[in-house]
Design a protein around this motif. Sequence first.
Motif, PDB file in Angstrom:
ATOM      1  N   VAL A  61      -2.300   2.295 -16.672  1.00 35.32           N
ATOM      2  CA  VAL A  61      -2.476   1.031 -16.910  1.00 35.32           C
ATOM      3  C   VAL A  61      -3.817   0.698 -16.013  1.00 35.32           C
ATOM      4  CG1 VAL A  61      -1.768  -1.147 -16.687  1.00 35.32           C
ATOM      5  CG2 VAL A  61      -0.297   0.610 -17.620  1.00 35.32           C
ATOM      6  N   MET A  62      -3.708   0.992 -14.478  1.00 37.51           N
ATOM      7  CA  MET A  62      -4.564   0.659 -13.701  1.00 37.51           C
ATOM      8  C   MET A  62      -4.614   1.676 -12.415  1.00 37.51           C
ATOM      9  SD  MET A  62      -4.121  -3.554 -13.297  1.00 37.51           S
ATOM     10  CE  MET A  62      -2.435  -3.360 -12.788  1.00 37.51           C
ATOM     11  N   PHE A  63      -5.624   1.656 -11.802  1.00 38.07           N
ATOM     12  CA  PHE A  63      -5.863   2.668 -10.812  1.00 38.07           C
ATOM     13  C   PHE A  63      -6.232   2.081  -9.619  1.00 38.07           C
ATOM     14  CE2 PHE A  63      -7.288   4.122 -14.817  1.00 38.07           C
ATOM     15  CZ  PHE A  63      -6.131   5.133 -15.236  1.00 38.07           C
ATOM     16  N   PRO A  64      -5.700   2.688  -8.116  1.00 35.06           N
ATOM     17  CA  PRO A  64      -5.917   2.372  -6.770  1.00 35.06           C
ATOM     18  C   PRO A  64      -7.537   2.886  -6.565  1.00 35.06           C
ATOM     19  CG  PRO A  64      -4.555   4.177  -6.829  1.00 35.06           C
ATOM     20  CD  PRO A  64      -4.723   4.098  -8.322  1.00 35.06           C
ATOM     21  N   VAL A  65      -8.446   2.081  -6.865  1.00 40.95           N
ATOM     22  CA  VAL A  65      -9.789   2.573  -6.653  1.00 40.95           C
ATOM     23  C   VAL A  65     -10.770   1.466  -6.473  1.00 40.95           C
ATOM     24  CG1 VAL A  65      -9.661   4.544  -7.993  1.00 40.95           C
ATOM     25  CG2 VAL A  65     -10.390   2.367  -9.053  1.00 40.95           C
ATOM     26  N   ARG A  90      -7.635  -3.163  -0.489  1.00 44.76           N
ATOM     27  CA  ARG A  90      -6.777  -2.031  -0.588  1.00 44.76           C
ATOM     28  C   ARG A  90      -5.303  -2.411  -0.193  1.00 44.76           C
ATOM     29  NH1 ARG A  90      -9.530   2.823   0.803  1.00 44.76           N
ATOM     30  NH2 ARG A  90     -11.599   2.828   0.632  1.00 44.76           N
ATOM     31  N   TRP A  91      -4.924  -3.296   0.213  1.00 39.57           N
ATOM     32  CA  TRP A  91      -3.444  -3.776   0.291  1.00 39.57           C
ATOM     33  C   TRP A  91      -2.854  -3.776  -1.216  1.00 39.57           C
ATOM     34  CZ3 TRP A  91      -1.782  -8.295  -1.991  1.00 39.57           C
ATOM     35  CH2 TRP A  91      -2.558  -9.381  -2.099  1.00 39.57           C
ATOM     36  N   LEU A  92      -3.638  -3.828  -2.394  1.00 42.29           N
ATOM     37  CA  LEU A  92      -3.059  -3.973  -3.529  1.00 42.29           C
ATOM     38  C   LEU A  92      -2.720  -2.354  -4.217  1.00 42.29           C
ATOM     39  CD1 LEU A  92      -4.947  -6.892  -5.166  1.00 42.29           C
ATOM     40  CD2 LEU A  92      -2.615  -6.607  -4.742  1.00 42.29           C
ATOM     41  N   TRP A  93      -3.593  -1.438  -3.504  1.00 44.19           N
ATOM     42  CA  TRP A  93      -3.488  -0.128  -3.949  1.00 44.19           C
ATOM     43  C   TRP A  93      -2.318   0.488  -4.045  1.00 44.19           C
ATOM     44  CZ3 TRP A  93      -8.355   3.198  -2.344  1.00 44.19           C
ATOM     45  CH2 TRP A  93      -9.772   2.286  -2.394  1.00 44.19           C
ATOM     46  N   PRO A  94      -1.176   0.209  -3.184  1.00 42.08           N
ATOM     47  CA  PRO A  94       0.013   0.832  -3.535  1.00 42.08           C
ATOM     48  C   PRO A  94       0.628   0.238  -4.809  1.00 42.08           C
ATOM     49  CG  PRO A  94       0.043   0.415  -1.072  1.00 42.08           C
ATOM     50  CD  PRO A  94      -1.185  -0.272  -1.882  1.00 42.08           C
ATOM     51  N   LEU A  95       0.500  -0.950  -5.263  1.00 45.08           N
ATOM     52  CA  LEU A  95       1.062  -1.565  -6.233  1.00 45.08           C
ATOM     53  C   LEU A  95       0.325  -0.871  -7.467  1.00 45.08           C
ATOM     54  CD1 LEU A  95       2.859  -3.449  -8.014  1.00 45.08           C
ATOM     55  CD2 LEU A  95       1.025  -5.149  -7.563  1.00 45.08           C
ATOM     56  N   LEU A  96      -1.067  -0.994  -7.358  1.00 46.52           N
ATOM     57  CA  LEU A  96      -1.821  -0.238  -8.521  1.00 46.52           C
ATOM     58  C   LEU A  96      -1.484   1.375  -8.892  1.00 46.52           C
ATOM     59  CD1 LEU A  96      -5.394  -1.801  -7.866  1.00 46.52           C
ATOM     60  CD2 LEU A  96      -3.475  -2.423  -9.546  1.00 46.52           C
ATOM     61  N   ALA A  97      -1.160   1.987  -7.713  1.00 47.83           N
ATOM     62  CA  ALA A  97      -0.590   3.207  -7.978  1.00 47.83           C
ATOM     63  C   ALA A  97       0.503   3.463  -8.881  1.00 47.83           C
ATOM     64  CB  ALA A  97      -0.474   4.206  -6.619  1.00 47.83           C
TER      65      ALA A  97
END
Length: 223
Positions: free
Chosen positions: A63-67, A49-56
């Motif tokens: 491109v990619m999604f925070p899921v 989940r710490w990667l989710w802000p970047l994926l957002a």
Amino acid sequence: MTGSPYRLSAPDDGLAALHPRLRTYFGAVPPGHVGRGTGVFSVVGTPRRWLWPLLAVFARDGVMFPVWEHDVPFTVENRPVQVRRGRPGTDPGRQARPAVRAHRTFHFANGDRTMVDAITAEPEGLVDHLGHRGRVSALLAVEVPVTGPDAGALRLVSTRVTVHALGREWSLPVVIAPRVELTERFDDDADEQRVSLTLSAPVIGTLYRYEGAFRYAVVPDDV
């Protein structure tokens, strides 16, 4: 007919060992037709989940999604197009190139999201331009195994990642560049095409992935 960028960028016999059903997926789409598929991804995203802000950030461009979800229904649509790279009036190499633009729509629990990319045949090889604006691109090495569990599959591995910014194309150094690995194979027993993609980075490891199965056909375009 718009030529298939996969065939235009591969040696004459480079795709000879490809499974017959995959030849439809990676071949040229005739005029007035579109490639459509439906299936289910067993996993999509990352549990980190710490990667989710970047994926957002990447989600804004498709491109990619925070899921991190399981059993996600999806559809894919492949359309032949012509795309132009470079800056108008300044880049002598700017010309229309055969491409396949894909829209993969994920039916997530909180709503639909669409991933967009365009594959082109460039002088240096097969290139995947990610997102609506194609600001991130990956040069892909193409391999078709002839033996083993993935015999007849198409395997793509990124060898260079570039970012388009400030009117220029910047290649990321190998020590920090993410690595994309994609395998498309056909499961004869299930009569389905199987896809697996992993995006990883040095030191960090897996950043994002999806894998699943779908059925695909080239059909008349009803749009």
